[in-house]
Design an enzyme around this catalytic site. Structure first.
Site, PDB file in Angstrom:
ATOM      1  N   ARG A   1       0.833  -1.218   0.000  1.00  0.00           N
ATOM      2  CA  ARG A   1       0.000   0.000   0.000  1.00  0.00           C
ATOM      3  C   ARG A   1       0.871   1.273   0.000  1.00  0.00           C
ATOM      4  O   ARG A   1       0.505   2.276   0.606  1.00  0.00           O
ATOM      5  CB  ARG A   1      -0.956   0.030   1.199  1.00  0.00           C
ATOM      6  CG  ARG A   1      -1.965  -1.097   1.242  1.00  0.00           C
ATOM      7  CD  ARG A   1      -2.936  -1.034   0.085  1.00  0.00           C
ATOM      8  NE  ARG A   1      -4.055  -1.949   0.246  1.00  0.00           N
ATOM      9  CZ  ARG A   1      -4.065  -3.224  -0.164  1.00  0.00           C
ATOM     10  NH1 ARG A   1      -3.001  -3.741  -0.762  1.00  0.00           N
ATOM     11  NH2 ARG A   1      -5.143  -3.968   0.001  1.00  0.00           N
TER      12      ARG A   1
ATOM     13  N   SER B   1     -10.672  -0.616   3.088  1.00  0.00           N
ATOM     14  CA  SER B   1      -9.932  -0.774   4.355  1.00  0.00           C
ATOM     15  C   SER B   1      -9.482   0.599   4.837  1.00  0.00           C
ATOM     16  O   SER B   1      -8.788   1.310   4.113  1.00  0.00           O
ATOM     17  CB  SER B   1      -8.689  -1.633   4.154  1.00  0.00           C
ATOM     18  OG  SER B   1      -9.030  -2.914   3.721  1.00  0.00           O
TER      19      SER B   1
ATOM     20  N   GLU C   1      -4.831   3.697   6.125  1.00  0.00           N
ATOM     21  CA  GLU C   1      -4.529   3.507   4.702  1.00  0.00           C
ATOM     22  C   GLU C   1      -5.119   4.656   3.882  1.00  0.00           C
ATOM     23  O   GLU C   1      -4.544   5.118   2.907  1.00  0.00           O
ATOM     24  CB  GLU C   1      -5.120   2.174   4.209  1.00  0.00           C
ATOM     25  CG  GLU C   1      -4.846   1.929   2.735  1.00  0.00           C
ATOM     26  CD  GLU C   1      -5.756   0.894   2.094  1.00  0.00           C
ATOM     27  OE1 GLU C   1      -5.641  -0.291   2.425  1.00  0.00           O
ATOM     28  OE2 GLU C   1      -6.592   1.285   1.247  1.00  0.00           O
TER      29      GLU C   1
END
Ligand code: FAD
Ligand code: EPU
Length: 342
Positions: A168, A242, A338
């Site tokens: 990520r 998420s 995130e």
């Protein structure tokens, strides 16, 4: 709302442009579908703070006004620029919808992105956080990208190494943050259908459907079915997927957690570390499904924070802080957001 010039609007609501459905306004707002359209806008609004958006599916507006210029990238295109019997290199415009790009690859028999089916957002954002799902990350099929350098107005090319992809992560979220606008991405896709079904739930979904020799279309359909079964559709419930990354911790931390939770899910990572499932930690801490009037933690996936109706970005952000503090107190693990906080 005032109509300023050919393409720029003033004081516009950003609610339709973020999948969290958060109400916020921006001083200026526009769209561009080519570099020729982008350059003059940036010249004219060079004093303004800039935010470039694709599908707005990985952002949270925490202030109710963005004092600057928001531009939506609508550069289109799907072009096979090289093709052999083994692979194809496809150049895609940054403003293409990611899932539509995946479907076009499947139609053409190009293998490699089917596990990334149904991820919301744009092609241009796919390298930003090296999108990943079900055993595949964009770095696995990435060839290069072209990006507009805001300071010089030049187009620069980035190889896979230049992008510094991680879990990520990419260079565009770190040291080159806010310096480039990605205009096109090139993917190297296989023409031999070597599908990746290593992620457990894909296997079980295929078995459930009675498929023994899956095609890329079968894998895509299985991924779509799995995602629909546990992730909220942003058209119905505001969310950005998420909210936190899965934390990477030392083996010592894992051993400490195992004392009380011998079955804690964990996955191998680099440098002798392990990845934990943030969704599991948040669920064990008692947050799954918790609702505060009109926002909360999704009932099927504790990693996803949701806005049922009318939450402010600050409310969602403050909830994420409470979760981070609680998980730290209960497990000694630091969760990192995130989602991009604007
Ligand atoms: P945006 O939200 O518009 O932008 C994200 C960031 O990238 C912002 O900082 C923005 O400024 C920047 N940016 C966008 N486009 C450009 C550009 N062209 N040039 C420079 N900067 C740019 N992500 C995963 O990795 N895996 C998943 O499985 C996954 N599942 C999701 C499921 C749901 C239901 C939702 C809502 C989100 C999910 N996400 C997932 C997160 C999200 O879809 C991805 O991060 C996606 O790549 C974001 O694309 P976007 O175009 O919406 O980006
Ligand atoms: N889990 C729980 N409770 C929950 C959620 C998950 O116990 O509420 C457990 C599951 O039982 C499983 C483990 O956590 O043992 C992993 O769950 P899952 O396979 O659903 O994946 P995830 O780690 O929750 C990650 C990505 C998703 C991606 C899926 C599939 C991150 C931060 N999230 O989720 O990406 O789609 O794997 O590969 O890495 C996103 O980035 O927005 C996103 C949705």
């Amino acid at each position: 709302m005032t109509y300023l010039c050919k393409m720029i609007l003033e004081n516009i609501s950003l609610k339709p442009f973020n999948t969290f459905g958060i109400e916020a306004t921006s001083s200026y707002f526009g769209r561009f579908s080519s570099i020729e359209e982008l350059s003059p806008i940036l010249k004219e609004y060079s004093q303004e703070k800039l935010l470039v958006l694709g599908g707005g599916s990985n952002i949270l507006f925490v202030k109710n006004h963005f004092d600057g210029l928001v531009l939506v990238n609508e550069i289109k295109g799907f072009e096979v620029i090289e093709s052999t019997s083994e692979f194809a290199i496809v150049k895609a415009g940054a403003g293409e919808v990611w899932h539509e790009f995946v479907l076009k690859c499947i139609e053409n028999g190009f293998c490699g992105v089917e596990n990334l089916s149904l991820i919301p957002g744009s092609v241009g954002a796919s390298p930003m956080q090296n999108i990943g799902a079900y055993g595949v990350e964009i770095k696995d099929v990435f060839e290069k990208l072209e990006a507009f350098h805001i300071a010089s107005g030049e187009i620069h090319t980035f190889s896979k190494e230049d992008c510094e992809f991680g879990y990520r992560e990419s260079v565009f979220k770190r040291k080159l943050k806010d310096q480039y606008i990605i205009t096109s991405v090139f993917y190297r896709l296989s023409k031999t259908q070597n599908v990746n079904t290593s992620y457990g739930v894909i296997e079980s979904e295929l078995v459930k459907e009675g498929i023994t020799s899956p095609t890329i279309k079968n894998v895509s359909n299985a991924v779509i079915a799995i995602r629909r079964s546990k992730l909220p559709d942003p058209k119905e419930i505001g969310n950005a997927g998420s909210f936190f990354k899965n934390p990477i911790v030392s083996k010592l931390t894992l051993e400490k957690i195992k004392r009380n939770h011998p079955n804690v899910p964990n996955y191998p990572s680099q440098n002798d570390e392990v990845k934990l499932a943030a969704g599991w930690l948040i669920e064990q801490a008692g947050w799954k499904g918790k609702t505060f009037d009109y926002y909360g933690v999704h009932k099927l996936q504790a990693l996803v924070l949701v806005n049922y109706k009318g939450a402010t970005g600050k409310e969602v952000y403050d909830l994420s802080t409470l979760i981070i503090t609680d998980v730290k107190a209960k497990f000694g693990v630091d969760l990192e957001r995130e989602v991009n906080i604007i």
